[in-house]
Write a protein that holds these residues in place. Structure first.
Motif, PDB file in Angstrom:
ATOM      1  N   VAL A 258       1.049  -1.189  -0.071  1.00 28.37           N
ATOM      2  CA  VAL A 258       0.270  -0.646   0.411  1.00 28.37           C
ATOM      3  C   VAL A 258       0.477   1.453   0.020  1.00 28.37           C
ATOM      4  O   VAL A 258       1.810   0.844   0.691  1.00 28.37           O
ATOM      5  CB  VAL A 258      -0.776   0.614   1.445  1.00 28.37           C
ATOM      6  CG1 VAL A 258      -1.807   1.069   1.133  1.00 28.37           C
ATOM      7  CG2 VAL A 258      -2.048  -1.125   0.947  1.00 28.37           C
ATOM      8  N   GLY A 259       0.672   1.776  -0.705  1.00 34.01           N
ATOM      9  CA  GLY A 259       1.551   3.204  -0.603  1.00 34.01           C
ATOM     10  C   GLY A 259       0.177   4.683  -0.675  1.00 34.01           C
ATOM     11  O   GLY A 259      -0.394   4.269   0.841  1.00 34.01           O
ATOM     12  N   VAL A 286      -0.268   2.717   5.414  1.00 32.37           N
ATOM     13  CA  VAL A 286       0.574   2.329   4.377  1.00 32.37           C
ATOM     14  C   VAL A 286       2.007   1.715   4.811  1.00 32.37           C
ATOM     15  O   VAL A 286       2.265   1.305   5.923  1.00 32.37           O
ATOM     16  CB  VAL A 286       1.056   4.066   3.889  1.00 32.37           C
ATOM     17  CG1 VAL A 286       2.534   4.865   3.753  1.00 32.37           C
ATOM     18  CG2 VAL A 286      -0.248   5.210   3.542  1.00 32.37           C
ATOM     19  N   GLY A 287       2.149   1.099   3.641  1.00 28.11           N
ATOM     20  CA  GLY A 287       3.442   0.205   4.078  1.00 28.11           C
ATOM     21  C   GLY A 287       3.586  -1.645   3.978  1.00 28.11           C
ATOM     22  O   GLY A 287       3.937  -2.029   3.860  1.00 28.11           O
ATOM     23  N   SER A 288       2.061  -1.672   4.600  1.00 26.53           N
ATOM     24  CA  SER A 288       1.455  -3.160   4.795  1.00 26.53           C
ATOM     25  C   SER A 288       1.279  -3.886   2.930  1.00 26.53           C
ATOM     26  O   SER A 288       1.108  -3.342   2.612  1.00 26.53           O
ATOM     27  CB  SER A 288       0.048  -2.693   4.745  1.00 26.53           C
ATOM     28  OG  SER A 288      -0.716  -2.231   5.146  1.00 26.53           O
ATOM     29  N   ARG A 289       1.294  -5.148   3.484  1.00 27.89           N
ATOM     30  CA  ARG A 289       0.942  -5.324   1.885  1.00 27.89           C
ATOM     31  C   ARG A 289      -0.382  -6.140   2.002  1.00 27.89           C
ATOM     32  O   ARG A 289      -1.437  -5.769   3.128  1.00 27.89           O
ATOM     33  CB  ARG A 289       1.748  -7.400   2.354  1.00 27.89           C
ATOM     34  CG  ARG A 289       3.172  -7.551   2.694  1.00 27.89           C
ATOM     35  CD  ARG A 289       4.129  -6.986   2.185  1.00 27.89           C
ATOM     36  NE  ARG A 289       3.896  -8.198   0.679  1.00 27.89           N
ATOM     37  CZ  ARG A 289       4.163  -7.714  -0.895  1.00 27.89           C
ATOM     38  NH1 ARG A 289       5.065  -6.741  -0.923  1.00 27.89           N
ATOM     39  NH2 ARG A 289       3.949  -9.132  -1.635  1.00 27.89           N
ATOM     40  N   ALA A 290      -0.742  -5.716   0.893  1.00 29.17           N
ATOM     41  CA  ALA A 290      -2.987  -5.989   0.356  1.00 29.17           C
ATOM     42  C   ALA A 290      -2.413  -6.724  -0.763  1.00 29.17           C
ATOM     43  O   ALA A 290      -1.569  -6.919  -1.992  1.00 29.17           O
ATOM     44  CB  ALA A 290      -3.321  -4.301   0.421  1.00 29.17           C
ATOM     45  N   PRO A 370      -7.112  -6.310   2.415  1.00 28.85           N
ATOM     46  CA  PRO A 370      -6.445  -6.850   3.488  1.00 28.85           C
ATOM     47  C   PRO A 370      -5.501  -8.465   3.238  1.00 28.85           C
ATOM     48  O   PRO A 370      -7.288  -8.878   2.062  1.00 28.85           O
ATOM     49  CB  PRO A 370      -6.584  -7.036   3.954  1.00 28.85           C
ATOM     50  CG  PRO A 370      -7.540  -6.404   4.762  1.00 28.85           C
ATOM     51  CD  PRO A 370      -8.001  -6.052   3.155  1.00 28.85           C
ATOM     52  N   PRO A 371      -4.489  -9.212   3.173  1.00 31.64           N
ATOM     53  CA  PRO A 371      -4.213 -10.536   1.768  1.00 31.64           C
ATOM     54  C   PRO A 371      -5.505 -11.496   2.991  1.00 31.64           C
ATOM     55  O   PRO A 371      -6.075 -11.235   4.245  1.00 31.64           O
ATOM     56  CB  PRO A 371      -3.424 -10.729   2.683  1.00 31.64           C
ATOM     57  CG  PRO A 371      -2.771  -9.744   3.429  1.00 31.64           C
ATOM     58  CD  PRO A 371      -3.409  -8.574   3.431  1.00 31.64           C
ATOM     59  N   PRO A 372      -5.786 -13.090   2.334  1.00 30.60           N
ATOM     60  CA  PRO A 372      -6.608 -13.399   2.734  1.00 30.60           C
ATOM     61  C   PRO A 372      -5.973 -14.167   5.158  1.00 30.60           C
ATOM     62  O   PRO A 372      -4.505 -14.054   5.177  1.00 30.60           O
ATOM     63  CB  PRO A 372      -6.393 -15.175   2.050  1.00 30.60           C
ATOM     64  CG  PRO A 372      -5.984 -14.537   0.977  1.00 30.60           C
ATOM     65  CD  PRO A 372      -5.069 -13.144   1.816  1.00 30.60           C
ATOM     66  N   PRO A 373      -6.564 -14.098   5.502  1.00 31.73           N
ATOM     67  CA  PRO A 373      -6.481 -14.285   7.002  1.00 31.73           C
ATOM     68  C   PRO A 373      -5.256 -15.909   7.104  1.00 31.73           C
ATOM     69  O   PRO A 373      -5.571 -16.832   6.700  1.00 31.73           O
ATOM     70  CB  PRO A 373      -7.821 -14.473   7.708  1.00 31.73           C
ATOM     71  CG  PRO A 373      -9.028 -14.762   6.940  1.00 31.73           C
ATOM     72  CD  PRO A 373      -7.976 -14.139   5.249  1.00 31.73           C
TER      73      PRO A 373
END
Length: 383
Positions: A258-259, A286-290, A370-373
């Motif tokens: 995430v930007g 911001v900065g997290s995987r998505a 968000p990515p899958p749990p």
């Protein structure tokens, strides 16, 4: 007006059914259902949808009384159900394999719930007659289950579940054993009966199409928890995470970081350096995987790509003809593969196999999620 129809026009402030912090463990260590909070309104058609081992059938069995919660409470009409035996819960049940009595006729099978309740013979005959008419089986009332088709047996099971006018009907994969055409026919019939009678219906399925076409709301299960509960259109257009997006219909997924975040929009930077804009949920930083998720029918190719679209370059890897549409697979290099679903119209030119092509889509048509749990339950096909 029947008791069912009266309920259909009744407005209630409180939930008809409520699961409050319900968990279920068979070994005291791992949970098949964990911390379930779910409210169901009277007259609602709610589907419990998820893969094998996700907890959906265990949830249904706890509501029916065939399983007991390890923790939490279940109420029906404001009254605790947890320790009531199944036969005292006023609930109709339809199973995948019908569970009809082979030595009884169709009429006798349908009338069985009435006889065990001590109803008089004259009243039984009238209710059986109405139930047979409701499922259009009056002409075969004297036949045995072995003389019926799969679809007819399922209609008998449905009539038996409805004949005593229960407060609630539960269905556990009721159409799973039927062929596609018959399954679609019975889907329409069950939906029609629900609208006609106004009965509250909880329906377990692993078939996403079935859940989307039949339900008022769908609860999507994964790893013993509900990932999202919402009307079908909301699940399809606004999934809560990448698991829901991938499980409800077909999706393209592009992974990145995430930007910038501005309002309800965020940018996602891919490993190839491309920056894509999409709808954003407030549980990302911001900065997290998505993952950017995009439906194949929203993808545009070549000259159809608009000036302000998200854009990527790729190579046409495959084209498959499906009659009413074409499925075009595009190789995006290190970003993976993307599928476009194109309406089969003469004015839409086919891209050449192996050719370079521009892929585009509107920022309004994609979600950055968000990515899958991660799974914390030992998935051994237990439900």
């Amino acid at each position: 007006m029947t008791r069912f129809q009266t309920r259909l026009h009744t407005t209630q402030q409180d939930s008809f059914i409520r699961f409050s912090d319900v968990s279920k463990s068979y070994d005291g260590k791992s949970y098949v259902v964990h911390g379930l909070d779910l409210s169901i309104q009277e007259g609602e058609f709610l589907s419990l949808l998820g893969p094998s081992g996700s907890g959906k059938t265990t949830t249904l069995m706890m509501l029916a009384g065939f399983e007991t919660p390890s923790r939490g409470s279940i109420t029906l009409g404001g009254k605790r159900l947890d320790h009531q035996p199944p036969h005292k819960r006023d609930i109709g049940m339809v199973f995948q394999h019908y569970a009809l009595f082979p030595h009884m006729s169709v009429a006798e099978n349908i009338g069985f719930p009435l006889s065990v309740r001590g109803m008089g013979r004259a009243e039984q005959r009238e209710k059986i007659r109405k139930a047979l008419e409701m499922v259009e089986l009056a002409h075969i009332a004297d036949r045995r289950p072995s003389q019926l088709s799969g679809g007819q047996q399922q209609r008998v099971a449905l009539a038996r579940a409805l004949v005593f006018e229960p407060r609630l009907v539960l269905m556990d994969e009721p159409l799973g054993a039927l062929d596609k055409r018959l399954r679609e026919t019975l889907q329409a019939e069950i939906k029609h009966l629900h609208r006609q009678l106004g009965v509250t219906l909880v329906y377990v399925t692993h078939d996403q199409g079935e859940a989307l076409t039949m339900s008022d709301r769908v609860a999507v299960f994964y790893d013993g928890r509900i990932q999202q509960v919402a009307p079908p259109a909301v699940l399809y257009e606004h999934p809560s995470n990448a698991f829901v997006a991938n499980f409800i219909g077909e999706n393209n997924g592009l992974a990145g970081v995430v930007g910038d975040i501005q309002g309800d929009r965020a940018t996602l930077q891919l490993s190839c350096g491309a920056r894509l804009l999409g709808r954003y949920r407030d549980d990302l930083a911001v900065g997290s995987r998505a993952t950017l998720v995009l439906r194949p029918e929203r993808v545009r190719l070549g000259d159809a790509v608009k000036v302000d679209d998200n854009r990527l370059q790729g190579q046409v890897a495959d084209i498959v003809y499906h009659g009413d549409h074409l499925r075009v697979q595009i190789d995006l290099g290190q970003s993976g593969l993307m599928v476009a679903k194109l309406a089969n119209t003469q004015e839409y030119p086919l891209p050449p196999l192996g050719g370079r092509i521009t892929v585009g889509w509107s920022e309004d048509d994609c979600n950055i999620l968000p990515p899958p749990p991660r799974s914390s339950i030992d998935q051994q096909d237990q439900q």
